[in-house]
Scaffold this motif. Sequence first.
Motif, PDB file in Angstrom:
ATOM      1  N   UNK A 363       0.822  -1.216   0.000  1.00  0.00           N
ATOM      2  CA  UNK A 363       0.000   0.000   0.000  1.00  0.00           C
ATOM      3  C   UNK A 363       0.854   1.264   0.000  1.00  0.00           C
ATOM      4  N   UNK A 364       1.864   1.383   0.865  1.00  0.00           N
ATOM      5  CA  UNK A 364       2.715   2.591   0.796  1.00  0.00           C
ATOM      6  C   UNK A 364       3.469   2.694  -0.523  1.00  0.00           C
ATOM      7  N   UNK A 365       3.921   1.564  -1.040  1.00  0.00           N
ATOM      8  CA  UNK A 365       4.679   1.549  -2.288  1.00  0.00           C
ATOM      9  C   UNK A 365       3.845   2.077  -3.444  1.00  0.00           C
ATOM     10  N   UNK A 366       2.597   1.631  -3.536  1.00  0.00           N
ATOM     11  CA  UNK A 366       1.726   2.061  -4.630  1.00  0.00           C
ATOM     12  C   UNK A 366       1.306   3.526  -4.456  1.00  0.00           C
ATOM     13  N   UNK A 367       1.139   3.942  -3.221  1.00  0.00           N
ATOM     14  CA  UNK A 367       0.798   5.338  -2.959  1.00  0.00           C
ATOM     15  C   UNK A 367       1.944   6.252  -3.380  1.00  0.00           C
ATOM     16  N   UNK A 368       3.165   5.871  -3.022  1.00  0.00           N
ATOM     17  CA  UNK A 368       4.336   6.667  -3.393  1.00  0.00           C
ATOM     18  C   UNK A 368       4.546   6.679  -4.907  1.00  0.00           C
ATOM     19  N   UNK A 369       4.258   5.557  -5.554  1.00  0.00           N
ATOM     20  CA  UNK A 369       4.372   5.495  -7.009  1.00  0.00           C
ATOM     21  C   UNK A 369       3.425   6.501  -7.654  1.00  0.00           C
ATOM     22  N   UNK A 370       2.202   6.564  -7.158  1.00  0.00           N
ATOM     23  CA  UNK A 370       1.235   7.535  -7.691  1.00  0.00           C
ATOM     24  C   UNK A 370       1.738   8.956  -7.488  1.00  0.00           C
ATOM     25  N   UNK A 371       2.286   9.227  -6.321  1.00  0.00           N
ATOM     26  CA  UNK A 371       2.839  10.557  -6.064  1.00  0.00           C
ATOM     27  C   UNK A 371       3.949  10.879  -7.062  1.00  0.00           C
ATOM     28  N   UNK A 372       4.791   9.898  -7.341  1.00  0.00           N
ATOM     29  CA  UNK A 372       5.896  10.117  -8.282  1.00  0.00           C
ATOM     30  C   UNK A 372       5.402  10.400  -9.691  1.00  0.00           C
ATOM     31  N   UNK A 373       4.394   9.655 -10.125  1.00  0.00           N
ATOM     32  CA  UNK A 373       3.842   9.869 -11.463  1.00  0.00           C
ATOM     33  C   UNK A 373       3.252  11.271 -11.584  1.00  0.00           C
ATOM     34  N   UNK A 374       2.439  11.644 -10.611  1.00  0.00           N
ATOM     35  CA  UNK A 374       1.785  12.955 -10.677  1.00  0.00           C
ATOM     36  C   UNK A 374       2.809  14.085 -10.620  1.00  0.00           C
ATOM     37  N   UNK A 375       3.768  13.944  -9.718  1.00  0.00           N
ATOM     38  CA  UNK A 375       4.775  15.000  -9.581  1.00  0.00           C
ATOM     39  C   UNK A 375       5.615  15.148 -10.842  1.00  0.00           C
ATOM     40  N   UNK A 376       5.860  14.026 -11.538  1.00  0.00           N
ATOM     41  CA  UNK A 376       6.667  14.085 -12.765  1.00  0.00           C
ATOM     42  C   UNK A 376       5.971  14.892 -13.846  1.00  0.00           C
ATOM     43  N   UNK A 377       4.653  15.010 -13.753  1.00  0.00           N
ATOM     44  CA  UNK A 377       3.889  15.746 -14.765  1.00  0.00           C
ATOM     45  C   UNK A 377       3.969  17.253 -14.563  1.00  0.00           C
ATOM     46  N   UNK A 378       4.669  17.675 -13.519  1.00  0.00           N
ATOM     47  CA  UNK A 378       4.883  19.100 -13.300  1.00  0.00           C
ATOM     48  C   UNK A 378       6.068  19.614 -14.106  1.00  0.00           C
TER      49      UNK A 378
END
Length: 379
Positions: A363-378
Amino acid sequence: MTPASAWASQALPTMLDDLRRLVELESPSDDKRLLDRTLDEIGLWVADRVGEPDQLTRHDGGQHGDVLEVAYRGTAPGFVLLVGHYDTVWPAGTLAGWPWRIDDGVISAPGVFDMKTGLVQAVWAVRGLRELGLPHPSVHLLFNGDEEIGSLASRERIEAASEGALANLVFEGAVDGAVKTSRKGVGIFHLTATGVEAHAGLDPTAGASAVHALAGLITEIATLGAPERGTTVNVGLVSGGTGTNVTAGQATCGIDVRISDPAEMARVDAALAALRPSDPRVSIELTGGWNRPPMVPNPASEDLFARAYKAGIEQGLDLRHAGVGGASDANFISALGRPVLDGLGPVGAGSHSRSEHAIVDYIPERTALTMGIISSLAD
């Protein structure tokens, strides 16, 4: 460990509390009262965890679950859409015999994999971006309550909400950790045969059996499958007749068609339209249609997976992708040529079965992955 991974790991106990809260809000697709109650609670929960949204809209779903759209302003141009459904296949009262439990790091409960863990991960990813001050585009969340029955009320909302998004992320469960980049399209049809009733013993030639006619047609329908093209056909829910001594006046069957190639829609449609019963005294009626188009990788989605893969590498993950036979709301977005990635939800298995479960450690791993994807779009 990245800052996002460390933050998500520390947040895990509260995330599990939130997940239990959602799971214990039973939300079967066919119970409007329970769906409304669940969405009320989701709205309060999101505001509590992330803060008051910059925009909130609730769309009436009629007899189906309402759609809730929530938006949070980002630090960079554009927006990302996160999609998740809150309805489940489990009827009210299921929790009484199958309560929430965690054994050896595995959560077992109705709806925990499909897909309430995904909702928790999505919301906490937004919270993490804001708490850590990571650059990110605006984030829009869409919660719908009719995905399990075909997204009849929410499809239009999903398609509208995804227009112009830098990325569309769908939080269905993963495939052994892999995200989903392709899904089959689904057609759901019903065939009804109407014959002539008669006494099967006293006057066996006077009647025209709808059951016999339908049986012959089912054999034809089964031949429409073409595994080499990714097309499968299943006939189920067969019923008909009123008694063993009555020539059946009516019979029906349900037909499930799955396709990988959009061109198969026309072939299957034509074949079903051409069905004719062997007995001319029997008439047939075909209803239903295509519920979801296939999710076929498009250039925008391929670029999005490449971005997700890079975000995974930064966290020490070798992110994989997979195709599956089931459909989801990602199908609608993909068919419009928009960037979409599915399977960002939990690692686990057992959708629609008593073996449904999610694994805590991911669960933490997938949550952090989502954060990384979204942040990369900045960028």
